[in-house]
Design a protein around this motif. Structure first.
Motif, PDB file in Angstrom:
ATOM      1  N   ALA A  19     -56.243  86.972  -3.556  1.00  0.00           N
ATOM      2  CA  ALA A  19     -55.042  86.634  -2.790  1.00  0.00           C
ATOM      3  C   ALA A  19     -54.737  85.142  -2.890  1.00  0.00           C
ATOM      4  O   ALA A  19     -53.576  84.749  -3.031  1.00  0.00           O
ATOM      5  CB  ALA A  19     -55.206  87.049  -1.333  1.00  0.00           C
ATOM      6  N   SER A  20     -55.763  84.308  -2.838  1.00  0.00           N
ATOM      7  CA  SER A  20     -55.548  82.862  -2.912  1.00  0.00           C
ATOM      8  C   SER A  20     -55.077  82.438  -4.293  1.00  0.00           C
ATOM      9  O   SER A  20     -54.215  81.570  -4.420  1.00  0.00           O
ATOM     10  CB  SER A  20     -56.820  82.106  -2.524  1.00  0.00           C
ATOM     11  N   VAL A  21     -55.638  83.044  -5.351  1.00  0.00           N
ATOM     12  CA  VAL A  21     -55.173  82.731  -6.704  1.00  0.00           C
ATOM     13  C   VAL A  21     -53.679  83.024  -6.803  1.00  0.00           C
ATOM     14  O   VAL A  21     -52.898  82.188  -7.264  1.00  0.00           O
ATOM     15  CB  VAL A  21     -55.970  83.523  -7.774  1.00  0.00           C
ATOM     16  N   LYS A  22     -53.273  84.186  -6.347  1.00  0.00           N
ATOM     17  CA  LYS A  22     -51.859  84.559  -6.407  1.00  0.00           C
ATOM     18  C   LYS A  22     -51.004  83.574  -5.615  1.00  0.00           C
ATOM     19  O   LYS A  22     -49.953  83.133  -6.085  1.00  0.00           O
ATOM     20  CB  LYS A  22     -51.679  85.978  -5.868  1.00  0.00           C
ATOM     21  N   TRP A  23     -51.441  83.197  -4.410  1.00  0.00           N
ATOM     22  CA  TRP A  23     -50.677  82.303  -3.551  1.00  0.00           C
ATOM     23  C   TRP A  23     -50.528  80.926  -4.205  1.00  0.00           C
ATOM     24  O   TRP A  23     -49.419  80.383  -4.277  1.00  0.00           O
ATOM     25  CB  TRP A  23     -51.341  82.194  -2.181  1.00  0.00           C
ATOM     26  N   TYR A  24     -51.627  80.331  -4.661  1.00  0.00           N
ATOM     27  CA  TYR A  24     -51.557  79.005  -5.274  1.00  0.00           C
ATOM     28  C   TYR A  24     -50.744  79.028  -6.569  1.00  0.00           C
ATOM     29  O   TYR A  24     -50.025  78.073  -6.868  1.00  0.00           O
ATOM     30  CB  TYR A  24     -52.966  78.438  -5.514  1.00  0.00           C
ATOM     31  N   GLU A  25     -50.834  80.098  -7.337  1.00  0.00           N
ATOM     32  CA  GLU A  25     -50.006  80.222  -8.542  1.00  0.00           C
ATOM     33  C   GLU A  25     -48.529  80.219  -8.174  1.00  0.00           C
ATOM     34  O   GLU A  25     -47.726  79.530  -8.803  1.00  0.00           O
ATOM     35  CB  GLU A  25     -50.350  81.502  -9.309  1.00  0.00           C
ATOM     36  N   GLN A  26     -48.167  80.980  -7.151  1.00  0.00           N
ATOM     37  CA  GLN A  26     -46.765  81.055  -6.739  1.00  0.00           C
ATOM     38  C   GLN A  26     -46.259  79.739  -6.167  1.00  0.00           C
ATOM     39  O   GLN A  26     -45.168  79.289  -6.494  1.00  0.00           O
ATOM     40  CB  GLN A  26     -46.571  82.171  -5.703  1.00  0.00           C
ATOM     41  N   VAL A  27     -47.042  79.116  -5.311  1.00  0.00           N
ATOM     42  CA  VAL A  27     -46.601  77.894  -4.646  1.00  0.00           C
ATOM     43  C   VAL A  27     -46.445  76.739  -5.636  1.00  0.00           C
ATOM     44  O   VAL A  27     -45.426  76.055  -5.642  1.00  0.00           O
ATOM     45  CB  VAL A  27     -47.569  77.498  -3.504  1.00  0.00           C
ATOM     46  N   PHE A  28     -47.449  76.533  -6.488  1.00  0.00           N
ATOM     47  CA  PHE A  28     -47.460  75.347  -7.341  1.00  0.00           C
ATOM     48  C   PHE A  28     -47.043  75.606  -8.788  1.00  0.00           C
ATOM     49  O   PHE A  28     -46.991  74.675  -9.589  1.00  0.00           O
ATOM     50  CB  PHE A  28     -48.833  74.677  -7.306  1.00  0.00           C
ATOM     51  N   GLY A  29     -46.743  76.863  -9.147  1.00  0.00           N
ATOM     52  CA  GLY A  29     -46.329  77.156 -10.512  1.00  0.00           C
ATOM     53  C   GLY A  29     -47.415  76.887 -11.531  1.00  0.00           C
ATOM     54  O   GLY A  29     -47.155  76.437 -12.643  1.00  0.00           O
ATOM     55  N   ILE A  30     -48.659  77.144 -11.138  1.00  0.00           N
ATOM     56  CA  ILE A  30     -49.804  76.957 -12.028  1.00  0.00           C
ATOM     57  C   ILE A  30     -50.385  78.323 -12.356  1.00  0.00           C
ATOM     58  O   ILE A  30     -50.033  79.314 -11.712  1.00  0.00           O
ATOM     59  CB  ILE A  30     -50.871  76.031 -11.389  1.00  0.00           C
TER      60      ILE A  30
END
Length: 144
Positions: A19-30
């Protein structure tokens, strides 16, 4: 003379790695670039980065983590701050975060909340929390 080092990456312990990987990918475009084992410990880390590796975030899940939420009042990390180019960019980020489910509140003190943008002598700040309540902020500093 020794040179001041730069920051290579930040690494955060999270309770739900996927869940955190998905969230950080979405927020920061990484995006996810590699897994890193925890040598001698149970768990795994996932490294996320942009295409130029200017922003690198490691997210770690440790087997001994009972799933407790982050608190900046304990010894260790207080918050992580990311620089943006201008106060106007903070408003764009605030809307982006809201679109991703980070609720606008008076104080960012719970998971997936964001505070109003605050201006101070040292810069304008947008504070927000990740799913584990880790305190994050975006800052636009005045030009010198």
């Amino acid at each position: 003379m020794i040179q001041t080092p730069g920051i290579h990456h930040i690494a955060l312990t999270v309770s739900d790695l996927d869940a955190s990987v998905k969230w950080y990918e979405q927020v920061f475009g990484i995006g996810h670039v590699m897994d890193v084992p925890h040598h001698g410990k149970e768990g795994i880390g996932k490294v996320l980065a942009d295409n130029t590796f200017q922003l690198v975030i490691g997210l770690h899940r440790h087997a001994g983590n009972p799933g407790s939420k982050f608190s900046e009042t304990q010894s260790g990390l207080d918050h992580v701050s990311f620089r943006v180019s201008s106060p106007a960019e903070l408003a764009v980020w605030s809307d982006r975060l809201a679109d991703l489910g980070v609720r606008k509140t008076d104080v960012a003190d719970r998971p997936l909340t964001q505070s109003p943008i605050v201006s101070a002598a040292y810069g304008s700040i947008l504070a927000f929390r990740d799913p584990d309540n880790i305190a994050l902020e975006l800052i636009a500093v005045p030009s010198v």
